[in-house]
Design a protein around this motif. Structure first.
Motif, PDB file in Angstrom:
ATOM      1  N   PRO A  69       0.915  -1.293   0.027  1.00 48.04           N
ATOM      2  CA  PRO A  69       0.050   0.047   0.005  1.00 48.04           C
ATOM      3  C   PRO A  69       0.813   1.185  -0.069  1.00 48.04           C
ATOM      4  O   PRO A  69       0.560   2.249  -0.721  1.00 48.04           O
ATOM      5  CB  PRO A  69      -0.831  -0.328   1.127  1.00 48.04           C
ATOM      6  CG  PRO A  69      -0.915  -1.815   1.576  1.00 48.04           C
ATOM      7  CD  PRO A  69       0.455  -2.225   1.102  1.00 48.04           C
ATOM      8  N   ARG A  70       2.020   1.207   0.782  1.00 49.86           N
ATOM      9  CA  ARG A  70       2.943   2.551   0.843  1.00 49.86           C
ATOM     10  C   ARG A  70       3.414   2.701  -0.527  1.00 49.86           C
ATOM     11  O   ARG A  70       3.663   3.945  -0.978  1.00 49.86           O
ATOM     12  CB  ARG A  70       4.005   2.407   1.860  1.00 49.86           C
ATOM     13  CG  ARG A  70       3.390   2.469   3.260  1.00 49.86           C
ATOM     14  CD  ARG A  70       4.347   2.694   4.342  1.00 49.86           C
ATOM     15  NE  ARG A  70       5.184   1.427   4.541  1.00 49.86           N
ATOM     16  CZ  ARG A  70       6.344   1.214   4.080  1.00 49.86           C
ATOM     17  NH1 ARG A  70       6.854   2.488   3.893  1.00 49.86           N
ATOM     18  NH2 ARG A  70       6.928   0.259   4.237  1.00 49.86           N
TER      19      ARG A  70
ATOM     20  N   VAL B  65      -3.315  -5.324   1.247  1.00 42.49           N
ATOM     21  CA  VAL B  65      -3.348  -3.959   0.321  1.00 42.49           C
ATOM     22  C   VAL B  65      -4.487  -3.222   0.214  1.00 42.49           C
ATOM     23  O   VAL B  65      -4.564  -2.189   0.362  1.00 42.49           O
ATOM     24  CB  VAL B  65      -3.230  -4.839  -1.152  1.00 42.49           C
ATOM     25  CG1 VAL B  65      -3.068  -3.678  -2.030  1.00 42.49           C
ATOM     26  CG2 VAL B  65      -1.956  -5.629  -0.958  1.00 42.49           C
TER      27      VAL B  65
ATOM     28  N   VAL C 213      -7.432   1.466  -8.066  1.00 47.17           N
ATOM     29  CA  VAL C 213      -6.330   0.568  -7.574  1.00 47.17           C
ATOM     30  C   VAL C 213      -6.867  -0.871  -7.800  1.00 47.17           C
ATOM     31  O   VAL C 213      -7.589  -1.160  -7.079  1.00 47.17           O
ATOM     32  CB  VAL C 213      -6.079   0.810  -6.035  1.00 47.17           C
ATOM     33  CG1 VAL C 213      -4.866   0.110  -5.660  1.00 47.17           C
ATOM     34  CG2 VAL C 213      -5.401   2.480  -5.930  1.00 47.17           C
TER      35      VAL C 213
ATOM     36  N   VAL D 248      -4.670   0.598   1.629  1.00 51.49           N
ATOM     37  CA  VAL D 248      -4.525   1.754   0.531  1.00 51.49           C
ATOM     38  C   VAL D 248      -5.870   2.458   0.588  1.00 51.49           C
ATOM     39  O   VAL D 248      -5.635   3.642   0.587  1.00 51.49           O
ATOM     40  CB  VAL D 248      -4.409   0.978  -0.802  1.00 51.49           C
ATOM     41  CG1 VAL D 248      -5.288   0.378  -1.513  1.00 51.49           C
ATOM     42  CG2 VAL D 248      -3.470   2.013  -1.460  1.00 51.49           C
TER      43      VAL D 248
ATOM     44  N   CYS E 228       2.139   1.756  -3.394  1.00 52.95           N
ATOM     45  CA  CYS E 228       1.238   2.632  -4.375  1.00 52.95           C
ATOM     46  C   CYS E 228       1.097   4.075  -4.222  1.00 52.95           C
ATOM     47  O   CYS E 228       1.061   4.881  -5.016  1.00 52.95           O
ATOM     48  CB  CYS E 228      -0.188   2.068  -3.916  1.00 52.95           C
ATOM     49  SG  CYS E 228      -0.573   0.209  -4.516  1.00 52.95           S
ATOM     50  N   MET E 229       1.113   4.657  -2.864  1.00 47.79           N
ATOM     51  CA  MET E 229       1.268   5.950  -2.538  1.00 47.79           C
ATOM     52  C   MET E 229       2.418   6.615  -2.966  1.00 47.79           C
ATOM     53  O   MET E 229       2.420   7.934  -3.365  1.00 47.79           O
ATOM     54  CB  MET E 229       0.764   6.083  -1.018  1.00 47.79           C
ATOM     55  CG  MET E 229      -0.439   5.443  -0.515  1.00 47.79           C
ATOM     56  SD  MET E 229      -2.111   5.903  -1.436  1.00 47.79           S
ATOM     57  CE  MET E 229      -2.036   7.723  -0.937  1.00 47.79           C
TER      58      MET E 229
END
Length: 276
Positions: free
Chosen positions: A142-143, A170, A206, A174, A145-146
């Protein structure tokens, strides 16, 4: 409309430079930076992942320690190993490799982790802080993705983000991280009705559902941003959750391979130095 391919390599390289600086500063002050990886049993996938992480730690000057417990290890023995690492001042981060053998309670192992050494947000205290908006600590994917959205300067404030998947590693985290950036978030899953219609409304998609080519062109709004977390092994190779034709309608998208996965591994290293 020109489509931006959000490659993971430049993002990973930028974070590597920041991590190296932190490691060097810590070493100059006499502090050790070490990632401890705990495995229980002989799961091949865990050892492949561990090998990959060890290669990255070495390249960044981060120390590593491998703790291996037998396939027959109990929950109590595994928790005891975690607590020993918690108490070791030289260990900066701890990663228990999941899943564990069926006789080991993975939740108990996660809860035993010192929150400040918890690399993949397995301790409920870290998950709770994220839920309450008191912290941004989450699992590495998730981090990642950001980090990619931030690196490529994708506007988030007020945007409608649709997350496909509600896993604890995830989908859920996220969604919470996107909420912290003032997105309006819709989480879709296997019981969602009119799912294609919901995805068509998204400014940001996402995809973390684990199905090859699940997101088709008719589900994508022209100009949407697509973050593809999927890693699916097929006869033609590794593909994402988003069909290649669907990305042609996007203003920006992450490729598979070469996208989020590249950054995820570096986010693990970023976790090791977060308190340094």
């Amino acid at each position: 409309m020109e489509t931006l391919v959000m490659s993971g390599r430049p993002v990973a390289d930028a974070y590597k430079e920041q991590i190296k600086e932190k490691v060097e500063a810590a070493q100059q002050s006499g502090k050790k930076v070490t990632l401890a990886i705990l495995t229980v049993g002989q799961d091949p996938a865990s050892f492949v992942y561990r090998k990959r992480l060890l290669k990255i730690t070495e390249s960044l000057g981060i120390g590593s320690r491998c703790v291996e417990l037998p396939e027959t290890a109990t929950t109590e023995e595994t928790v005891a190993a975690i607590r020993k690492l918690n108490e070791d001042p030289d260990v900066t981060g701890i990663l228990p490799m999941m899943p564990m053998p069926k006789q080991v309670d993975g939740d108990a192992v996660g809860a035993a982790l010192a929150p400040e050494k918890d690399m993949d947000c397995l301790n409920p205290a870290n998950g709770g802080a994220l839920l309450m908006g008191k912290g941004r600590w989450a699992a590495c994917t998730p981090r990642a993705c950001m980090a990619m959205l931030k690196f490529y300067k994708i506007p988030l404030d007020g945007k409608h983000a649709v997350v496909l998947g509600r896993s604890n590693v995830v989908g859920k985290p996220v969604a919470l991280l996107l909420l912290q950036e003032n997105c309006t978030v819709t989480v879709c899953h296997s019981h969602t009705k009119n799912l294609p219609e919901l995805v068509r409304q998204a400014d940001i998609v996402v995809a973390a559902i684990g199905k090859a080519g699940f997101v088709t062109p008719d589900m994508v709004k022209p100009g949407a941003v697509i973050v593809d977390v999927g890693i699916n092994v097929t006869e033609t190779g590794i593909v994402g959750d988003v069909a290649p034709e669907a990305t042609e309608k996007a203003s920006a998208f992450t490729p598979v391979p070469g996208g989020v996965g590249v950054v995820s591994n570096v986010m693990m290293m970023d976790a090791v130095v977060r308190n340094v």
